[in-house]
Design a protein around this motif. Structure first.
Motif, mmCIF file in Angstrom:
data_model
loop_
_atom_site.group_PDB
_atom_site.id
_atom_site.type_symbol
_atom_site.label_atom_id
_atom_site.label_comp_id
_atom_site.label_asym_id
_atom_site.label_seq_id
_atom_site.Cartn_x
_atom_site.Cartn_y
_atom_site.Cartn_z
ATOM 1 N N ASP A 1 -0.482 1.138 -3.604
ATOM 2 C CA ASP A 1 -0.215 2.357 -3.790
ATOM 3 C C ASP A 1 0.157 3.961 -4.083
ATOM 4 N N LYS A 2 0.505 3.834 -2.973
ATOM 5 C CA LYS A 2 0.761 5.535 -2.323
ATOM 6 C C LYS A 2 2.013 4.923 -0.799
ATOM 7 N N LYS B 1 5.447 -3.291 -0.184
ATOM 8 C CA LYS B 1 5.642 -2.844 -1.158
ATOM 9 C C LYS B 1 4.928 -1.978 -2.216
ATOM 10 N N LEU B 2 6.128 -1.342 -3.207
ATOM 11 C CA LEU B 2 4.430 -0.251 -3.847
ATOM 12 C C LEU B 2 4.196 -1.565 -5.176
ATOM 13 N N GLY B 3 2.166 -1.601 -5.316
ATOM 14 C CA GLY B 3 2.294 -2.086 -6.309
ATOM 15 C C GLY B 3 1.259 -1.446 -7.043
ATOM 16 N N SER B 4 1.021 -2.221 -8.201
ATOM 17 C CA SER B 4 -0.782 -1.819 -9.352
ATOM 18 C C SER B 4 -2.220 -1.998 -8.120
ATOM 19 N N ILE B 5 -2.802 -2.094 -7.811
ATOM 20 C CA ILE B 5 -4.012 -2.738 -7.034
ATOM 21 C C ILE B 5 -4.713 -2.481 -7.805
ATOM 22 N N VAL C 1 3.239 -5.945 -9.634
ATOM 23 C CA VAL C 1 4.320 -4.678 -9.381
ATOM 24 C C VAL C 1 5.996 -5.153 -9.885
ATOM 25 N N MET C 2 6.037 -3.895 -9.606
ATOM 26 C CA MET C 2 7.579 -3.835 -10.928
ATOM 27 C C MET C 2 6.992 -4.249 -12.515
ATOM 28 N N ASP C 3 5.666 -3.588 -13.123
ATOM 29 C CA ASP C 3 5.337 -3.764 -14.256
ATOM 30 C C ASP C 3 5.055 -5.522 -14.745
ATOM 31 N N ARG C 4 4.731 -6.810 -13.869
ATOM 32 C CA ARG C 4 4.670 -7.713 -14.310
ATOM 33 C C ARG C 4 3.227 -8.138 -13.044
ATOM 34 N N ARG C 5 1.849 -8.674 -13.517
ATOM 35 C CA ARG C 5 0.799 -9.194 -12.648
ATOM 36 C C ARG C 5 1.553 -10.081 -11.853
ATOM 37 N N ILE C 6 1.070 -10.176 -10.843
ATOM 38 C CA ILE C 6 1.241 -10.835 -9.544
ATOM 39 C C ILE C 6 -0.367 -11.877 -8.842
ATOM 40 N N VAL C 7 -1.122 -10.990 -9.255
ATOM 41 C CA VAL C 7 -2.239 -12.001 -8.071
ATOM 42 C C VAL C 7 -4.074 -11.637 -9.551
ATOM 43 N N TRP D 1 13.376 13.793 -2.708
ATOM 44 C CA TRP D 1 11.820 12.905 -3.767
ATOM 45 C C TRP D 1 12.332 12.116 -4.515
ATOM 46 N N VAL D 2 12.083 10.503 -4.319
ATOM 47 C CA VAL D 2 11.839 9.713 -5.367
ATOM 48 C C VAL D 2 10.616 8.828 -6.599
ATOM 49 N N ASP D 3 11.108 8.137 -7.533
ATOM 50 C CA ASP D 3 10.273 8.468 -8.039
ATOM 51 C C ASP D 3 9.506 6.198 -7.515
ATOM 52 N N LYS D 4 10.434 6.036 -7.323
ATOM 53 C CA LYS D 4 10.447 4.203 -7.397
ATOM 54 C C LYS D 4 10.326 3.684 -5.742
ATOM 55 N N ASP D 5 10.040 2.568 -5.054
ATOM 56 C CA ASP D 5 9.635 2.756 -3.414
ATOM 57 C C ASP D 5 11.180 1.586 -3.301
#
Lengths: 267, 267, 267, 267
Positions: free
Chosen positions: A111-112, A127-131, A158-164, D109-113
């Motif tokens: 997430d960074k 890849k970026l995700g929300s964890i 990832v991309m606004d979808r829960r995957i795990v 700078w960008v805001d998506k991976d």
């Protein structure tokens, strides 16, 4: 005039603008490791030649959630924690190369941006995700204790979808933290050619080990794990056929450099 | 047909869509409390009538960073930690009302909507922000230890501007966690009239205490604190004239309800 | 000393710290309106007494995506667009009250705190979400044109779960923008009692109309709409039984105040 | 068994997990270009050998804000706009190489991976940031019109710190969009060695041109620009000594591949 400097782009006069400071990097954090089995063909289809399935238990997979603090050798990030803290989740399999068995990360979300690029340096396909992962607590009712019965949840989107979605319930102490993510890592560092997108400008097979490792006691438990469909993921192909076990611990570790096992000429 | 239900909007047939589940709410987390003094007039200008400055040390202020897990009485949020974990930073002063001295939160930023609205229920004037605080660790080099010399950083950003930078260095154990945020809270629950925006549809002076409190040992230390300008904040008016002390500890606490001290008729 | 001021908390000496500047508020943006029918009981279960189903087409529902710029009467937010731009998605039904038919928002998600609280002021039951909607473009291949065949996608995620997926394909010009969201709004402004969480400290039935409305031509088209399950949403109960039509247009509008139709005494 | 595939990591059986689909990529969006001058030494210190200052107006710099939609050749991202929309801000200078003058991006700078990694493929030194730019509107009071007097704001924040604030006020139509970002790009594609962090595993000097370009009328105006300090940026060294002009327009463009001008052997 001196060239601009920096471990990675952007290069700048003082080198401070680099997306990532140079190694070594130090890590302290909490790890939830969930081990399970899939049909070995589901591991095999993730291994590019010349990597081969591990000889023993080739369908074993680990999903690891990590809640990290990390820093460079200046340690300055620790006092600006937006530059230090990140969470990640990653999927590890084992494979063979020239007679040795390695661990290999096949999917990973963080997430960074500094952690994403650090992964690319090491060959982790980030890849970026929300964890998110539940934290054990010592006080109050809003968290599990590190003791039998303590239960944690964890998720990746990832991309606004829960995957795990994962859950872990402690059954007792353990003298192992699992076996899938326990070997030297073998990764590809890949970067496409700008002239021929199907060729590669960088194609290295690398291995690496961390150093300065220290860790807490380990707690073992039972886990549930569900992967969800996404148009930009294929992790559901690793849906568990059988759970092995799961583990929770805190660790500290440092990383400096790796070794190139094989470098393919730019295509 | 039955009415839709829910502790707060949105109301729904099963009550699950509410932005926030009903109290009680349970909290477990880590607190960094930084106490300092400003000219008492800078506190006074934040106190609406009939609240008055505290008699003793009226210019004392606390800035508190908190890294929380929280949940409702179903505890289900603990297994879906995106609904449980949040960080916040808040500024507390003391004041007098009808001969009693209270603590009062004058500014507060959180990073989740459920926490924002929970604050509005309790009279905390919450806005969204990005809050970060270093976590002490037990292993590795990427974090301080809870011992003399351990150093933490903390920050708040609102609308893409850094507004608070803080540093804390542990000097030793403490038998107090400070005095500014230690009293029963006195808050206003305010909601404007939809007909006359300068009048209020809800104007309650409330007090509240948490219950089931438990906490760790306390670490005392020295702190540095800088507020930065923003067009949508006025916290720089509380720039420290003198530091008092700072404290770090872990706590657990629950919250159920408050008491209305005074209710003004809708304007 | 003067009391701290502000349209909403936090109150501050200069009033600048308020989470939201006072009305009037001005809005300019793009709207995708998808109308469909559900069994009228699914609308009825969302209507608290004394609201009743509309007499004509009582199961009609609109899902609206909006990509907004908004500002206060100082217009200063327009030059600091992080404070001006936001996206939202909301579900509107119709209902009857004292012989009149109204539009009513039953679910709504936004991606900024100022918009969330503004909604609470107006009686919109806002929660935070991640909302995305394709933008028509005039140049290049990375976007639809506003002409027959142009196709847009839109989505909502809450707490890291995708809950709405929508697609819209333009079939031609339209002389209507739909009928579900076209009436004066009727909303509840609800805030729970701090003493008795099942009672309400604020319980107002309000109506409102915007002013200064202006809008573009309207494009009509066909839509697909899927709601996904979430533990904190119940919108899947509104899964379309039948699609009506969908519309896209740009609008500008202002909002000043509403009218209280009924105020219940604090419980 | 077939190797896993994908334009970039992670490789997967179907190639869908790649952080980025393969080129060509199509872009449609709005651009605010602000041109200004700095002391040429401030440009020179950003140019690695053998790049040299441009002969004419060597201290000219452009800061460009872009609000994009982009997609691959499948165009599927356009219907899932979370995968299509992103914002970016970037700093461009000019330089000479082998007798030709090029444009070169030094900070971005960008805001998506997906956009970050796409930049790394092209040699743009991308980091994540939070970027905002006012959008002109056709209706309502919450946005400027594309006409003289119309005013836009734009900002960049990195790691919770505002680093760029810009304002643009339209003075009239223009028959140019500026000259700094108007040449073929010359970029370095750099990736460090995993064995020797001060050496490079990939070190290519590349040039590229987009194709299929189309654009709107151009609006010219006056701009103000302020860079703010950050411990992880050095862009304040480019603080304008003199403003040149600023431009706003909409464009569409596609990108397929670049050309390697020089490749250094892995160090």
């Amino acid at each position: 005039m001196a060239d601009p400097t920096g471990f990675m782009p952007p290069l700048s006069p003082g080198g401070r603008a680099s997306i990532l400071p140079p190694p070594p990097w130090h890590y302290s954090g909490d790890l939830l490791t969930i081990e399970f089995r899939v049909d070995p063909s589901r591991v095999d289809e993730l291994l590019p030649e010349p990597l081969e399935l591990a000889e023993e238990d080739p369908g074993a997979v680990a999903l690891i959630f990590a809640d990290w603090q990390s820093c460079s050798d200046t340690f300055e990030e620790l006092l600006d924690p937006v530059r230090s803290q990140y969470k990640e989740a990653f999927v590890v399999v084992r494979c063979r190369y020239r007679g040795e068995t390695y661990s290999r990360c096949v999917y990973i979300w963080v997430d960074k941006d500094f952690a994403l690029v650090r992964g690319w340096h090491q060959g982790y396909p980030k890849k970026l995700g929300s964890i998110w992962m539940t934290r054990p607590v010592r006080f109050g009712r809003a968290g599990p204790r590190l003791e039998p019965g303590g239960a944690l949840g964890a998720s990746v989107a990832v991309m606004d979808r829960r995957i795990v979605d994962a859950r872990f319930t402690i059954t007792g102490p353990s003298d192992t933290n699992g076996f899938v993510n326990a070997l030297p890592m073998i990764h590809h560092r890949l970067f496409p050619s700008i002239e021929h997108p199907t060729r590669r400008a960088l194609d290295e097979l690398v291995t690496m080990k961390s150093y300065g490792w220290e860790g807490s006691e380990v707690w073992r438990g039972d886990a549930e794990l569900t992967f969800h469909e996404s148009p930009v993921e294929e992790v559901t192909r690793l849906a568990p056929a059988e759970m092995i076990a799961a583990y929770y611990r805190s660790v500290g570790v440092s990383w400096g450099e790796g070794t190139v096992l094989n470098r393919s000429d730019p295509g």
